[in-house]
Motif scaffolding. Structure first.
Motif, PDB file in Angstrom:
ATOM      1  N   VAL A 260       0.848  -1.179   0.000  1.00  0.00           N
ATOM      2  CA  VAL A 260       0.000   0.000   0.000  1.00  0.00           C
ATOM      3  C   VAL A 260       0.894   1.243   0.000  1.00  0.00           C
ATOM      4  O   VAL A 260       2.025   1.197   0.480  1.00  0.00           O
ATOM      5  CB  VAL A 260      -0.943  -0.001   1.233  1.00  0.00           C
ATOM      6  CG1 VAL A 260      -0.167   0.123   2.534  1.00  0.00           C
ATOM      7  CG2 VAL A 260      -2.022   1.079   1.121  1.00  0.00           C
ATOM      8  N   GLY A 261       0.417   2.319  -0.592  1.00  0.00           N
ATOM      9  CA  GLY A 261       1.190   3.548  -0.649  1.00  0.00           C
ATOM     10  C   GLY A 261       1.112   4.194  -2.014  1.00  0.00           C
ATOM     11  O   GLY A 261       0.550   3.637  -2.960  1.00  0.00           O
ATOM     12  N   THR A 262       1.717   5.359  -2.142  1.00  0.00           N
ATOM     13  CA  THR A 262       1.592   6.144  -3.373  1.00  0.00           C
ATOM     14  C   THR A 262       2.373   5.549  -4.542  1.00  0.00           C
ATOM     15  O   THR A 262       2.202   5.989  -5.680  1.00  0.00           O
ATOM     16  CB  THR A 262       2.074   7.579  -3.124  1.00  0.00           C
ATOM     17  OG1 THR A 262       3.405   7.550  -2.574  1.00  0.00           O
ATOM     18  CG2 THR A 262       1.148   8.291  -2.145  1.00  0.00           C
ATOM     19  N   SER A 263       3.222   4.542  -4.277  1.00  0.00           N
ATOM     20  CA  SER A 263       3.983   3.931  -5.370  1.00  0.00           C
ATOM     21  C   SER A 263       3.184   2.878  -6.129  1.00  0.00           C
ATOM     22  O   SER A 263       3.617   2.424  -7.189  1.00  0.00           O
ATOM     23  CB  SER A 263       5.258   3.283  -4.815  1.00  0.00           C
ATOM     24  OG  SER A 263       4.912   2.207  -3.954  1.00  0.00           O
ATOM     25  N   TRP A 268      -3.052   5.228  -0.956  1.00  0.00           N
ATOM     26  CA  TRP A 268      -3.205   4.894   0.456  1.00  0.00           C
ATOM     27  C   TRP A 268      -4.567   4.276   0.766  1.00  0.00           C
ATOM     28  O   TRP A 268      -4.818   3.866   1.898  1.00  0.00           O
ATOM     29  CB  TRP A 268      -2.986   6.129   1.326  1.00  0.00           C
ATOM     30  CG  TRP A 268      -1.581   6.638   1.335  1.00  0.00           C
ATOM     31  CD1 TRP A 268      -1.145   7.826   0.837  1.00  0.00           C
ATOM     32  CD2 TRP A 268      -0.425   5.973   1.855  1.00  0.00           C
ATOM     33  NE1 TRP A 268       0.215   7.947   1.007  1.00  0.00           N
ATOM     34  CE2 TRP A 268       0.679   6.823   1.635  1.00  0.00           C
ATOM     35  CE3 TRP A 268      -0.215   4.737   2.472  1.00  0.00           C
ATOM     36  CZ2 TRP A 268       1.976   6.475   2.018  1.00  0.00           C
ATOM     37  CZ3 TRP A 268       1.076   4.395   2.863  1.00  0.00           C
ATOM     38  CH2 TRP A 268       2.156   5.256   2.640  1.00  0.00           C
ATOM     39  N   ASP A 269      -5.456   4.218  -0.219  1.00  0.00           N
ATOM     40  CA  ASP A 269      -6.808   3.727   0.039  1.00  0.00           C
ATOM     41  C   ASP A 269      -6.982   2.242  -0.224  1.00  0.00           C
ATOM     42  O   ASP A 269      -7.737   1.562   0.476  1.00  0.00           O
ATOM     43  CB  ASP A 269      -7.828   4.504  -0.812  1.00  0.00           C
ATOM     44  CG  ASP A 269      -7.891   5.968  -0.432  1.00  0.00           C
ATOM     45  OD1 ASP A 269      -7.758   6.269   0.769  1.00  0.00           O
ATOM     46  OD2 ASP A 269      -8.072   6.805  -1.338  1.00  0.00           O
ATOM     47  N   LEU A 294       5.870   3.088   0.021  1.00  0.00           N
ATOM     48  CA  LEU A 294       5.389   1.707   0.033  1.00  0.00           C
ATOM     49  C   LEU A 294       5.548   1.118   1.432  1.00  0.00           C
ATOM     50  O   LEU A 294       6.586   1.267   2.071  1.00  0.00           O
ATOM     51  CB  LEU A 294       6.157   0.854  -0.977  1.00  0.00           C
ATOM     52  CG  LEU A 294       5.716  -0.608  -1.121  1.00  0.00           C
ATOM     53  CD1 LEU A 294       5.831  -1.057  -2.579  1.00  0.00           C
ATOM     54  CD2 LEU A 294       6.547  -1.528  -0.242  1.00  0.00           C
ATOM     55  N   LYS A 295       4.482   0.467   1.908  1.00  0.00           N
ATOM     56  CA  LYS A 295       4.527  -0.322   3.144  1.00  0.00           C
ATOM     57  C   LYS A 295       3.576  -1.501   3.002  1.00  0.00           C
ATOM     58  O   LYS A 295       3.078  -1.760   1.897  1.00  0.00           O
ATOM     59  CB  LYS A 295       4.213   0.548   4.368  1.00  0.00           C
ATOM     60  CG  LYS A 295       2.856   1.219   4.351  1.00  0.00           C
ATOM     61  CD  LYS A 295       2.737   2.204   5.516  1.00  0.00           C
ATOM     62  CE  LYS A 295       2.987   1.541   6.857  1.00  0.00           C
ATOM     63  NZ  LYS A 295       2.850   2.490   7.981  1.00  0.00           N
ATOM     64  N   ALA A 323       7.540   4.405   5.874  1.00  0.00           N
ATOM     65  CA  ALA A 323       7.340   3.745   4.581  1.00  0.00           C
ATOM     66  C   ALA A 323       8.652   3.776   3.812  1.00  0.00           C
ATOM     67  O   ALA A 323       9.520   4.619   4.053  1.00  0.00           O
ATOM     68  CB  ALA A 323       6.236   4.435   3.788  1.00  0.00           C
ATOM     69  N   TYR A 324       8.794   2.823   2.882  1.00  0.00           N
ATOM     70  CA  TYR A 324       9.940   2.837   1.980  1.00  0.00           C
ATOM     71  C   TYR A 324       9.685   3.827   0.857  1.00  0.00           C
ATOM     72  O   TYR A 324       8.534   4.025   0.431  1.00  0.00           O
ATOM     73  CB  TYR A 324      10.177   1.445   1.394  1.00  0.00           C
ATOM     74  CG  TYR A 324      10.710   0.451   2.394  1.00  0.00           C
ATOM     75  CD1 TYR A 324      12.046   0.481   2.799  1.00  0.00           C
ATOM     76  CD2 TYR A 324       9.880  -0.522   2.930  1.00  0.00           C
ATOM     77  CE1 TYR A 324      12.539  -0.429   3.720  1.00  0.00           C
ATOM     78  CE2 TYR A 324      10.362  -1.445   3.858  1.00  0.00           C
ATOM     79  CZ  TYR A 324      11.692  -1.386   4.253  1.00  0.00           C
ATOM     80  OH  TYR A 324      12.165  -2.282   5.171  1.00  0.00           O
ATOM     81  N   ASP A 325      10.756   4.423   0.352  1.00  0.00           N
ATOM     82  CA  ASP A 325      10.658   5.337  -0.785  1.00  0.00           C
ATOM     83  C   ASP A 325      11.093   4.598  -2.048  1.00  0.00           C
ATOM     84  O   ASP A 325      12.224   4.101  -2.120  1.00  0.00           O
ATOM     85  CB  ASP A 325      11.547   6.567  -0.551  1.00  0.00           C
ATOM     86  CG  ASP A 325      11.523   7.501  -1.750  1.00  0.00           C
ATOM     87  OD1 ASP A 325      10.422   7.973  -2.093  1.00  0.00           O
ATOM     88  OD2 ASP A 325      12.599   7.742  -2.348  1.00  0.00           O
ATOM     89  N   ILE A 326      10.190   4.513  -3.016  1.00  0.00           N
ATOM     90  CA  ILE A 326      10.524   3.926  -4.319  1.00  0.00           C
ATOM     91  C   ILE A 326      11.060   5.055  -5.190  1.00  0.00           C
ATOM     92  O   ILE A 326      10.315   5.973  -5.559  1.00  0.00           O
ATOM     93  CB  ILE A 326       9.294   3.258  -4.967  1.00  0.00           C
ATOM     94  CG1 ILE A 326       8.686   2.217  -4.018  1.00  0.00           C
ATOM     95  CG2 ILE A 326       9.674   2.641  -6.301  1.00  0.00           C
ATOM     96  CD1 ILE A 326       9.632   1.112  -3.610  1.00  0.00           C
TER      97      ILE A 326
END
Length: 359
Positions: A260-263, A268-269, A294-295, A323-326
């Motif tokens: 989940v996350g913006t990547s 986030w939904d 990303l998480k 969260a991790y950054d892609i």
């Protein structure tokens, strides 16, 4: 004359404010709120058995508590020993179970009640007393009169057994079938993913051979020794499988870790679900990602989620906001591995591990 009018205005305003404050106080903490009647328990004497631990052992119910304002009322249940409910430390050592808003009953399985009883110090195979009360809260908390029950706990058996799940999803090869681990005496739990297009049928084998196996009985949920009828899963997806050899029943529950996350596409939904590799006991996905965060979370919900406390490592932490950054777009293989214990008894582990590799 103007001064007198101003004084009268100020005095009237003060009286109005005092009246408003008094009214608000009466509507909330100054009002008398009580339980209208006693709480009820389904049984006052309970002897717990490990082989029926998944069945309901105790039902606690209570009347609706009415506060002077219309809003949801939260309820919780407390368990304690008779020796710990008086004095300055009364109920300080109790086991508290949140029930929810406007809920007027709570059922406890034998396993749950056994854990509460043994955590409070009751000895296995010896009858002991537990005191129960219900907590009601809105702007302040009130408590019901306590009820005392007698409970005989059991000593949980240390179990290390497995059964196996050959099926269409992996070509019916019992040697490589998903393993279900014994989490309680005679109760097994495991995970698997049924791919799109794969058949839903499977069997349950006592060993990695066909010497003894179970198929469907009178219904799909019933186990029958050496039955030719396959069990059937609802459809493609990932599942938590539970098998109870004490009651000869099994069940499947949709269960999937996801990214989940913006990547990823859902932001986030909405999570993108991963697939479970039952041979390596690892959740995996190969997918296109874009620059962003990303998480990991379970079942497309924030109830159980993991994020890195230190994004420079592969360790992720329960309920961590990180969260991790892609850094760049591309095709990535992402893996997630967790110690899949029984969350009912042990909760989810504090850490899990992951990998994020650009292809």
């Amino acid at each position: 004359m103007k001064k007198h009018i101003n004084k009268l205005f100020v005095l009237g305003s003060l009286l109005f404010l005092a009246s408003s404050c008094e009214t608000e106080g009466q509507l909330t903490t100054l009002a008398t709120v009580t339980f209208p009647s006693s709480i009820e328990v389904s049984s006052s004497t309970i002897v717990l058995k490990e082989d029926t631990s998944e069945q309901s052992a105790l039902l606690v119910s209570w009347p609706k508590v009415t506060y002077p304002i219309a809003a949801p009322v939260s309820y919780a249940i407390q368990f304690d020993l008779p020796t710990d409910i008086t004095g300055s430390e009364a109920w300080a050592k109790s086991k508290r179970v949140d029930v929810g808003e406007d809920v007027l009953s709570k059922s406890f399985t034998g396993f749950e009640l056994n854990k509460i009883a043994t955590d409070l110090g009751l000895k296995p195979n010896v009858a002991g007393e537990l005191v129960i009360r219900v907590e009601s809260s809105m702007d302040h908390r009130i408590y019901s009169d306590p009820v005392t029950i007698k409970v005989t706990p059991y000593l949980k058996t240390v179990v290390i057994g497995e059964i196996y799940m050959p099926g269409s999803y992996q070509g019916w090869a019992v040697e490589t079938a998903a393993a279900l681990t014994e989490i309680q005496l005679g109760i097994y739990q495991g995970y698997m993913t049924l791919p799109e297009g794969a058949g839903p049928g499977f069997k349950l084998n006592k060993g990695r051979n066909w010497a003894q196996f179970y198929g469907a009985g009178d219904t799909n949920a019933d186990l029958k020794n050496m039955s030719d009828t396959d069990f059937s899963l609802p459809g493609a997806g990932s599942y938590q499988i539970k098998v109870n050899l004490n009651t000869l029943k099994w069940s499947s529950t949709p269960y999937a870790w996801g990214i989940v996350g913006t990547s990823q596409a859902g932001g986030w939904d909405n999570s993108t679900p991963m697939s479970y590799d039952h041979q390596t006991k690892t959740w995996k996905i190969t997918t296109n990602l874009t620059p962003g965060a990303l998480k990991f979370r379970l079942n497309n919900s924030w109830t159980i989620n993991y994020g890195p406390a230190d994004p420079s490592t592969n360790t992720i932490n329960l309920d961590n906001g990180g969260a991790y950054d892609i850094p760049e777009a591309g095709l990535y293989e992402v893996t997630f591995k967790i110690n899949e214990t029984d969350p009912t008894s042990t909760g989810y582990p504090k850490t899990a591990t992951c990998t994020i590799v650009k292809k």
